[in-house]
Design a protein around this motif. Structure first.
Motif, short mmCIF file in Angstrom:
data_model
loop_
_atom_site.label_atom_id
_atom_site.label_comp_id
_atom_site.label_asym_id
_atom_site.label_seq_id
_atom_site.Cartn_x
_atom_site.Cartn_y
_atom_site.Cartn_z
N GLU A 1 33.91 55.75 19.27
CA GLU A 1 33.73 56.79 18.26
C GLU A 1 34.79 57.86 18.48
O GLU A 1 35.38 57.95 19.57
N ASN B 1 30.04 61.93 17.03
CA ASN B 1 28.83 61.56 16.30
C ASN B 1 27.60 61.50 17.19
O ASN B 1 26.49 61.80 16.77
N SER B 2 27.77 61.09 18.44
CA SER B 2 26.61 60.85 19.29
C SER B 2 26.37 61.98 20.29
O SER B 2 25.26 62.13 20.79
N ARG C 1 27.64 61.94 23.22
CA ARG C 1 27.68 61.34 24.56
C ARG C 1 28.83 61.95 25.36
O ARG C 1 29.84 62.38 24.81
N ARG D 1 20.38 63.63 24.54
CA ARG D 1 21.49 63.09 25.34
C ARG D 1 21.24 63.26 26.84
O ARG D 1 22.11 62.96 27.65
N GLU E 1 23.65 50.69 16.54
CA GLU E 1 24.64 51.65 16.05
C GLU E 1 25.80 50.90 15.40
O GLU E 1 26.26 49.89 15.92
N THR F 1 29.81 50.90 14.08
CA THR F 1 31.07 51.41 14.65
C THR F 1 31.18 52.90 14.39
O THR F 1 30.93 53.37 13.27
N GLY F 2 31.54 53.65 15.41
CA GLY F 2 31.61 55.10 15.28
C GLY F 2 30.35 55.78 15.79
O GLY F 2 30.15 56.96 15.59
N ALA F 3 29.51 55.00 16.49
CA ALA F 3 28.27 55.53 17.10
C ALA F 3 27.35 56.17 16.06
O ALA F 3 26.76 57.22 16.30
N LYS F 4 27.26 55.52 14.89
CA LYS F 4 26.34 56.02 13.86
C LYS F 4 25.11 55.13 13.85
O LYS F 4 25.21 53.92 13.64
#
Lengths: 142, 263
Positions: free
Chosen positions: A59, A77-78, A80, A116, B220, B222-225
Protein backbone atom coordinates in the motif's frame (compact mmCIF):
# COMPACT_ATOMS: atom_id res chain seq x y z
CA UNK A 1 21.66 -6.21 7.47
CA UNK A 2 20.90 -5.05 3.96
CA UNK A 3 18.58 -7.83 2.93
CA UNK A 4 15.15 -8.72 4.18
CA UNK A 5 14.97 -11.30 6.92
CA UNK A 6 11.96 -13.55 6.96
CA UNK A 7 10.00 -13.50 10.18
CA UNK A 8 8.07 -16.41 11.68
CA UNK A 9 5.84 -14.60 14.06
CA UNK A 10 3.08 -16.80 15.50
CA UNK A 11 0.78 -14.54 17.47
CA UNK A 12 -1.40 -16.29 19.98
CA UNK A 13 -5.06 -15.81 20.70
CA UNK A 14 -6.33 -12.35 21.39
CA UNK A 15 -8.35 -11.50 24.42
CA UNK A 16 -12.03 -11.22 23.54
CA UNK A 17 -13.11 -7.71 24.54
CA UNK A 18 -16.76 -8.79 24.58
CA UNK A 19 -16.84 -12.39 25.87
CA UNK A 20 -20.20 -14.09 25.84
CA UNK A 21 -20.92 -16.40 28.74
CA UNK A 22 -20.83 -20.07 27.79
CA UNK A 23 -19.64 -19.28 24.28
CA UNK A 24 -16.17 -20.14 23.08
CA UNK A 25 -14.82 -18.21 20.15
CA UNK A 26 -11.17 -17.63 19.41
CA UNK A 27 -9.83 -14.36 18.05
CA UNK A 28 -6.51 -13.97 16.25
CA UNK A 29 -4.64 -11.17 14.52
CA UNK A 30 -5.48 -10.73 10.83
CA UNK A 31 -2.73 -12.22 8.61
CA UNK A 32 -2.47 -8.83 6.92
CA UNK A 33 -1.33 -7.23 10.20
CA UNK A 34 1.54 -9.67 10.74
CA UNK A 35 4.95 -8.50 9.43
CA UNK A 36 6.45 -11.14 7.15
CA UNK A 37 9.95 -9.65 6.71
CA UNK A 38 12.10 -6.98 8.28
CA UNK A 39 15.44 -5.28 7.72
CA UNK A 40 17.60 -2.66 9.41
CA UNK A 41 19.97 -0.35 7.56
CA UNK A 42 21.60 3.06 7.66
CA UNK A 43 20.06 5.45 5.17
CA UNK A 44 23.00 7.34 3.64
CA UNK A 45 20.78 10.23 2.50
CA UNK A 46 18.93 11.03 5.72
CA UNK A 47 21.63 9.70 8.06
CA UNK A 48 18.96 7.81 9.98
CA UNK A 49 18.91 4.19 11.00
CA UNK A 50 15.81 2.59 9.49
CA UNK A 51 13.97 -0.56 10.50
CA UNK A 52 11.47 -1.56 7.81
CA UNK A 53 8.66 -4.09 7.81
CA UNK A 54 7.01 -5.96 4.99
CA UNK A 55 3.49 -7.41 4.95
CA UNK A 56 1.23 -9.48 2.70
CA UNK A 57 0.25 -7.03 -0.02
CA UNK A 58 1.42 -3.47 -0.51
CA UNK A 59 0.00 0.00 0.00
CA UNK A 60 1.15 3.60 -0.28
CA UNK A 61 3.08 4.84 2.73
CA UNK A 62 2.02 8.09 4.39
CA UNK A 63 4.34 10.95 5.34
CA UNK A 64 6.84 10.42 8.16
CA UNK A 65 5.40 11.24 11.58
CA UNK A 66 7.23 11.54 14.87
CA UNK A 67 6.78 9.84 18.22
CA UNK A 68 9.52 11.24 20.40
CA UNK A 69 12.91 10.33 18.98
CA UNK A 70 11.36 7.79 16.60
CA UNK A 71 10.08 8.78 13.18
CA UNK A 72 7.34 6.50 11.93
CA UNK A 73 6.17 5.61 8.47
CA UNK A 74 2.61 4.26 8.49
CA UNK A 75 0.49 2.69 5.78
CA UNK A 76 -1.79 5.32 4.22
CA UNK A 77 -4.86 3.09 4.17
CA UNK A 78 -4.26 0.68 7.04
CA UNK A 79 -2.14 2.67 9.53
CA UNK A 80 0.24 -0.29 9.84
CA UNK A 81 3.81 0.33 10.93
CA UNK A 82 6.03 0.14 7.87
CA UNK A 83 9.22 1.74 9.15
CA UNK A 84 10.89 3.29 12.17
CA UNK A 85 13.65 5.85 11.66
CA UNK A 86 16.10 7.05 14.31
CA UNK A 87 18.46 10.02 14.07
CA UNK A 88 21.84 8.44 14.72
CA UNK A 89 23.43 11.82 15.49
CA UNK A 90 21.21 12.26 18.54
CA UNK A 91 22.41 9.12 20.26
CA UNK A 92 25.80 8.56 18.77
CA UNK A 93 26.65 5.92 16.18
CA UNK A 94 26.51 2.95 18.54
CA UNK A 95 24.44 -0.20 18.09
CA UNK A 96 24.12 -0.59 21.86
CA UNK A 97 22.73 2.91 22.32
CA UNK A 98 20.46 2.50 19.31
CA UNK A 99 19.09 -0.80 20.52
CA UNK A 100 18.43 0.63 23.98
CA UNK A 101 16.64 3.63 22.54
CA UNK A 102 14.48 1.58 20.20
CA UNK A 103 13.58 -0.95 22.93
CA UNK A 104 12.63 1.83 25.35
CA UNK A 105 10.66 3.93 22.90
CA UNK A 106 8.87 0.95 21.33
CA UNK A 107 7.45 0.01 24.74
CA UNK A 108 5.74 3.39 24.93
CA UNK A 109 4.67 3.51 21.31
CA UNK A 110 0.92 3.49 20.68
CA UNK A 111 -0.84 3.68 17.35
CA UNK A 112 -3.28 6.54 16.73
CA UNK A 113 -5.90 3.90 15.93
CA UNK A 114 -6.49 1.29 18.61
CA UNK A 115 -7.25 -1.24 15.90
CA UNK A 116 -3.54 -1.22 15.02
CA UNK A 117 -2.39 -2.14 18.53
CA UNK A 118 -1.85 -5.77 17.52
CA UNK A 119 0.25 -4.73 14.57
CA UNK A 120 2.49 -2.53 16.74
CA UNK A 121 2.89 -5.36 19.27
CA UNK A 122 4.03 -7.67 16.50
CA UNK A 123 6.50 -5.07 15.24
CA UNK A 124 7.94 -4.90 18.78
CA UNK A 125 8.22 -8.69 18.85
CA UNK A 126 9.95 -8.70 15.47
CA UNK A 127 12.53 -6.10 16.57
CA UNK A 128 13.14 -7.92 19.83
CA UNK A 129 13.57 -11.31 18.15
CA UNK A 130 16.10 -10.02 15.63
CA UNK A 131 18.04 -7.67 17.90
CA UNK A 132 20.64 -10.40 18.45
CA UNK A 133 20.42 -11.65 14.88
CA UNK A 134 22.10 -8.75 13.14
CA UNK A 135 19.27 -6.22 12.94
CA UNK A 136 21.66 -3.45 14.01
CA UNK A 137 24.70 -4.79 12.16
CA UNK A 138 24.89 -1.68 9.93
CA UNK A 139 25.98 0.29 13.00
CA UNK A 140 29.25 0.03 14.91
CA UNK A 141 28.79 -2.22 17.98
CA UNK A 142 29.85 0.60 20.36
CA UNK B 1 -23.79 -15.55 -5.32
CA UNK B 2 -22.73 -14.08 -8.61
CA UNK B 3 -24.77 -15.61 -11.46
CA UNK B 4 -22.05 -16.18 -13.99
CA UNK B 5 -24.28 -16.54 -17.04
CA UNK B 6 -25.98 -13.20 -16.42
CA UNK B 7 -22.72 -11.40 -15.69
CA UNK B 8 -21.02 -13.06 -18.67
CA UNK B 9 -23.85 -11.88 -20.93
CA UNK B 10 -23.58 -8.39 -19.46
CA UNK B 11 -19.80 -8.41 -19.95
CA UNK B 12 -19.88 -9.41 -23.63
CA UNK B 13 -22.90 -7.25 -24.46
CA UNK B 14 -21.11 -4.27 -22.99
CA UNK B 15 -17.97 -5.09 -24.95
CA UNK B 16 -19.88 -5.37 -28.25
CA UNK B 17 -21.71 -2.08 -27.66
CA UNK B 18 -18.42 -0.42 -26.74
CA UNK B 19 -16.67 -1.54 -29.94
CA UNK B 20 -19.65 -0.73 -32.17
CA UNK B 21 -19.92 2.75 -30.60
CA UNK B 22 -16.16 3.29 -31.01
CA UNK B 23 -16.21 2.36 -34.69
CA UNK B 24 -19.38 4.38 -35.28
CA UNK B 25 -17.87 7.47 -33.63
CA UNK B 26 -14.74 7.23 -35.74
CA UNK B 27 -16.78 6.65 -38.91
CA UNK B 28 -19.03 9.63 -38.15
CA UNK B 29 -16.02 11.84 -37.76
CA UNK B 30 -14.68 10.70 -41.11
CA UNK B 31 -18.06 11.17 -42.81
CA UNK B 32 -18.37 14.73 -41.51
CA UNK B 33 -15.08 15.62 -43.14
CA UNK B 34 -16.20 14.39 -46.58
CA UNK B 35 -17.28 16.81 -49.33
CA UNK B 36 -20.34 15.07 -50.87
CA UNK B 37 -20.08 17.09 -54.10
CA UNK B 38 -17.05 15.01 -55.02
CA UNK B 39 -18.87 11.66 -54.59
CA UNK B 40 -20.09 10.19 -57.89
CA UNK B 41 -21.81 7.00 -56.64
CA UNK B 42 -25.44 8.02 -55.94
CA UNK B 43 -26.21 5.59 -53.09
CA UNK B 44 -22.92 6.36 -51.36
CA UNK B 45 -23.53 10.10 -51.67
CA UNK B 46 -27.04 9.70 -50.24
CA UNK B 47 -25.66 7.65 -47.34
CA UNK B 48 -22.97 10.20 -46.47
CA UNK B 49 -25.49 13.07 -46.70
CA UNK B 50 -27.82 11.23 -44.35
CA UNK B 51 -25.00 10.55 -41.90
CA UNK B 52 -23.98 14.21 -41.99
CA UNK B 53 -27.59 15.15 -41.25
CA UNK B 54 -27.91 12.99 -38.14
CA UNK B 55 -24.33 13.52 -36.94
CA UNK B 56 -24.92 16.31 -34.38
CA UNK B 57 -27.34 14.24 -32.28
CA UNK B 58 -25.45 11.01 -32.80
CA UNK B 59 -22.18 12.56 -31.71
CA UNK B 60 -23.75 13.25 -28.32
CA UNK B 61 -25.22 9.78 -27.94
CA UNK B 62 -22.24 7.72 -29.06
CA UNK B 63 -19.58 9.15 -26.71
CA UNK B 64 -22.09 8.94 -23.84
CA UNK B 65 -22.60 5.28 -24.72
CA UNK B 66 -18.83 4.79 -24.70
CA UNK B 67 -18.47 6.32 -21.24
CA UNK B 68 -21.41 4.38 -19.79
CA UNK B 69 -20.40 0.99 -21.21
CA UNK B 70 -16.81 1.62 -20.16
CA UNK B 71 -17.86 2.38 -16.58
CA UNK B 72 -20.30 -0.54 -16.44
CA UNK B 73 -17.66 -2.83 -17.88
CA UNK B 74 -15.36 -1.89 -15.01
CA UNK B 75 -18.08 -2.68 -12.46
CA UNK B 76 -19.06 -5.99 -14.08
CA UNK B 77 -15.41 -7.03 -14.17
CA UNK B 78 -13.53 -9.53 -16.25
CA UNK B 79 -14.67 -13.18 -16.48
CA UNK B 80 -11.04 -14.25 -16.19
CA UNK B 81 -10.97 -12.71 -12.69
CA UNK B 82 -14.06 -14.59 -11.52
CA UNK B 83 -12.70 -17.90 -12.80
CA UNK B 84 -9.36 -17.34 -11.12
CA UNK B 85 -11.03 -16.44 -7.82
CA UNK B 86 -12.99 -19.70 -8.12
CA UNK B 87 -9.71 -21.58 -8.63
CA UNK B 88 -8.20 -19.93 -5.57
CA UNK B 89 -11.19 -20.92 -3.43
CA UNK B 90 -11.12 -24.49 -4.76
CA UNK B 91 -7.43 -24.72 -3.89
CA UNK B 92 -8.05 -23.39 -0.40
CA UNK B 93 -10.86 -25.89 0.08
CA UNK B 94 -8.58 -28.74 -0.95
CA UNK B 95 -5.54 -27.79 1.14
CA UNK B 96 -7.15 -26.29 4.23
CA UNK B 97 -9.45 -29.25 4.85
CA UNK B 98 -7.25 -32.01 3.45
CA UNK B 99 -6.15 -33.35 6.81
CA UNK B 100 -9.63 -33.50 8.21
CA UNK B 101 -11.92 -34.76 5.46
CA UNK B 102 -12.80 -37.73 7.60
CA UNK B 103 -15.90 -39.41 6.29
CA UNK B 104 -17.35 -36.13 5.09
CA UNK B 105 -17.46 -35.50 1.36
CA UNK B 106 -15.51 -32.44 0.22
CA UNK B 107 -18.66 -30.40 -0.44
CA UNK B 108 -19.38 -30.35 3.29
CA UNK B 109 -16.24 -28.31 3.76
CA UNK B 110 -16.73 -24.92 2.15
CA UNK B 111 -14.76 -21.76 1.48
CA UNK B 112 -16.96 -18.75 0.76
CA UNK B 113 -15.81 -15.29 -0.26
CA UNK B 114 -18.12 -12.53 0.94
CA UNK B 115 -18.02 -9.04 -0.50
CA UNK B 116 -18.88 -5.89 1.44
CA UNK B 117 -21.46 -3.75 -0.37
CA UNK B 118 -23.74 -0.83 0.33
CA UNK B 119 -26.84 -2.42 -1.14
CA UNK B 120 -27.80 -6.08 -1.64
CA UNK B 121 -29.88 -5.14 -4.67
CA UNK B 122 -27.29 -2.86 -6.26
CA UNK B 123 -23.95 -4.31 -5.17
CA UNK B 124 -22.16 -2.60 -8.05
CA UNK B 125 -22.53 0.85 -6.45
CA UNK B 126 -19.11 1.24 -4.90
CA UNK B 127 -18.90 4.57 -3.21
CA UNK B 128 -21.20 4.46 -0.23
CA UNK B 129 -20.60 3.06 3.28
CA UNK B 130 -20.68 -0.73 3.32
CA UNK B 131 -23.73 -2.19 5.06
CA UNK B 132 -23.90 -5.84 3.96
CA UNK B 133 -21.72 -8.83 3.27
CA UNK B 134 -23.04 -10.82 0.32
CA UNK B 135 -21.66 -14.13 -0.98
CA UNK B 136 -19.45 -13.42 -4.00
CA UNK B 137 -18.09 -16.87 -4.80
CA UNK B 138 -17.85 -20.30 -3.19
CA UNK B 139 -15.55 -23.26 -3.61
CA UNK B 140 -16.71 -26.32 -5.51
CA UNK B 141 -19.41 -26.70 -8.13
CA UNK B 142 -22.49 -27.03 -5.89
CA UNK B 143 -24.01 -25.01 -3.03
CA UNK B 144 -23.81 -21.96 -5.26
CA UNK B 145 -27.30 -20.70 -4.67
CA UNK B 146 -26.55 -19.20 -1.30
CA UNK B 147 -28.61 -16.17 -0.40
CA UNK B 148 -27.00 -15.76 2.99
CA UNK B 149 -26.18 -12.13 3.56
CA UNK B 150 -25.01 -10.56 6.78
CA UNK B 151 -25.37 -7.08 8.13
CA UNK B 152 -22.34 -4.95 8.91
CA UNK B 153 -22.26 -1.25 9.76
CA UNK B 154 -21.07 1.21 12.35
CA UNK B 155 -21.47 -0.82 15.52
CA UNK B 156 -19.93 -4.22 16.34
CA UNK B 157 -23.14 -5.19 18.18
CA UNK B 158 -25.18 -4.88 14.97
CA UNK B 159 -22.93 -7.20 12.95
CA UNK B 160 -24.41 -10.52 11.88
CA UNK B 161 -22.81 -13.88 11.33
CA UNK B 162 -19.24 -15.04 11.66
CA UNK B 163 -18.60 -13.14 8.42
CA UNK B 164 -20.06 -9.91 9.78
CA UNK B 165 -18.18 -10.16 13.07
CA UNK B 166 -14.92 -10.89 11.22
CA UNK B 167 -15.44 -7.76 9.12
CA UNK B 168 -16.28 -5.53 12.06
CA UNK B 169 -13.39 -6.67 14.24
CA UNK B 170 -10.95 -7.08 11.34
CA UNK B 171 -9.47 -10.14 13.09
CA UNK B 172 -9.55 -13.86 12.44
CA UNK B 173 -12.49 -15.49 14.23
CA UNK B 174 -12.64 -19.24 14.88
CA UNK B 175 -15.75 -20.93 16.25
CA UNK B 176 -14.56 -24.49 16.75
CA UNK B 177 -17.63 -26.28 18.01
CA UNK B 178 -21.23 -25.51 17.04
CA UNK B 179 -24.08 -27.96 17.30
CA UNK B 180 -26.17 -28.42 14.14
CA UNK B 181 -29.67 -26.86 14.24
CA UNK B 182 -32.71 -29.05 14.86
CA UNK B 183 -35.76 -28.59 12.70
CA UNK B 184 -38.24 -26.02 13.85
CA UNK B 185 -37.42 -26.23 17.50
CA UNK B 186 -36.53 -23.20 19.53
CA UNK B 187 -35.04 -23.45 22.92
CA UNK B 188 -31.62 -23.50 24.46
CA UNK B 189 -29.89 -25.40 21.65
CA UNK B 190 -30.86 -22.93 18.96
CA UNK B 191 -30.22 -20.00 21.31
CA UNK B 192 -26.65 -21.21 21.78
CA UNK B 193 -26.15 -21.74 18.04
CA UNK B 194 -27.39 -18.19 17.45
CA UNK B 195 -25.02 -16.72 20.06
CA UNK B 196 -22.01 -18.69 18.81
CA UNK B 197 -22.57 -17.65 15.20
CA UNK B 198 -23.77 -14.07 15.87
CA UNK B 199 -27.18 -14.47 14.27
CA UNK B 200 -30.75 -14.27 15.51
CA UNK B 201 -32.71 -17.30 16.69
CA UNK B 202 -35.11 -16.68 13.83
CA UNK B 203 -32.17 -17.05 11.42
CA UNK B 204 -31.30 -20.39 12.99
CA UNK B 205 -34.92 -21.61 12.80
CA UNK B 206 -35.31 -20.48 9.17
CA UNK B 207 -31.91 -21.49 7.77
CA UNK B 208 -31.23 -24.57 9.90
CA UNK B 209 -27.42 -24.22 9.73
CA UNK B 210 -25.65 -27.55 9.89
CA UNK B 211 -22.06 -26.36 9.92
CA UNK B 212 -20.10 -27.26 13.05
CA UNK B 213 -16.89 -25.24 12.62
CA UNK B 214 -16.31 -21.74 11.31
CA UNK B 215 -13.23 -19.65 10.59
CA UNK B 216 -13.53 -16.11 9.23
CA UNK B 217 -10.55 -14.19 7.80
CA UNK B 218 -10.67 -10.54 6.65
CA UNK B 219 -9.72 -10.05 2.99
CA UNK B 220 -7.89 -6.96 1.78
CA UNK B 221 -7.65 -5.82 -1.81
CA UNK B 222 -4.40 -4.42 -3.19
CA UNK B 223 -3.60 -1.22 -1.33
CA UNK B 224 -4.63 -2.64 2.06
CA UNK B 225 -8.30 -1.80 1.52
CA UNK B 226 -10.65 -4.07 3.42
CA UNK B 227 -12.75 -5.72 0.69
CA UNK B 228 -14.62 -8.59 2.29
CA UNK B 229 -14.32 -11.76 4.31
CA UNK B 230 -13.36 -15.35 3.60
CA UNK B 231 -15.25 -17.95 5.64
CA UNK B 232 -14.18 -21.55 6.01
CA UNK B 233 -17.01 -23.68 7.38
CA UNK B 234 -17.48 -27.39 7.74
CA UNK B 235 -20.02 -29.99 8.79
CA UNK B 236 -17.23 -31.77 10.68
CA UNK B 237 -16.45 -30.50 14.17
CA UNK B 238 -12.93 -29.12 14.56
CA UNK B 239 -12.07 -29.70 10.89
CA UNK B 240 -10.61 -26.25 10.38
CA UNK B 241 -8.07 -24.71 12.71
CA UNK B 242 -6.67 -21.20 12.83
CA UNK B 243 -3.17 -22.38 11.94
CA UNK B 244 -4.26 -24.41 8.94
CA UNK B 245 -6.61 -21.77 7.57
CA UNK B 246 -4.23 -18.83 7.98
CA UNK B 247 -1.13 -20.63 6.72
CA UNK B 248 -2.89 -21.72 3.53
CA UNK B 249 -4.66 -18.37 3.17
CA UNK B 250 -1.40 -16.44 3.58
CA UNK B 251 0.12 -18.30 0.63
CA UNK B 252 -2.66 -17.04 -1.66
CA UNK B 253 -3.62 -13.78 0.05
CA UNK B 254 -1.55 -11.54 -2.20
CA UNK B 255 -2.99 -13.09 -5.38
CA UNK B 256 -6.51 -12.98 -3.97
CA UNK B 257 -6.01 -9.33 -3.04
CA UNK B 258 -5.03 -8.44 -6.59
CA UNK B 259 -7.95 -10.39 -8.02
CA UNK B 260 -10.63 -8.87 -5.80
CA UNK B 261 -9.26 -5.40 -6.60
CA UNK B 262 -10.36 -6.16 -10.19
CA UNK B 263 -13.56 -7.98 -9.30
Amino acid sequence: MENWTRLNLTPGKLEDPNPIEGVQIDLYVSPFDIPTHTKGYLDPISGRFVIEFKYIGEEPIGPVGSEGPLHLRLGKNSGRLYAIEVDIDRIGASAVALRLLVDTEMKNLSPTESARENNFDLARQAIHSLADEGLYSAIEPG
Amino acid sequence: MRKHKIWLTAHWTGKVIYWVASIATASLGAALALDTSTISIPWWKATIEFVQLVAPGTLIVLPTLLVVTGALGKRVGNPWVWKTIQSVLDTLQEVAFSANHGDQPIYEHRVTLFRAVWSRRFPFIPWLRKRWLIPYERSGHINKDSKSYFRIGDRVEAAEGVAGMTWMRNTVIVVPDVLPAINNLSGKRNQKIARLTFVSEKHVRDKQPQMRTYCGIPVEATGAKLWGVLVFDSAAKGSITHDRATIEFSRLANILGQLVARA
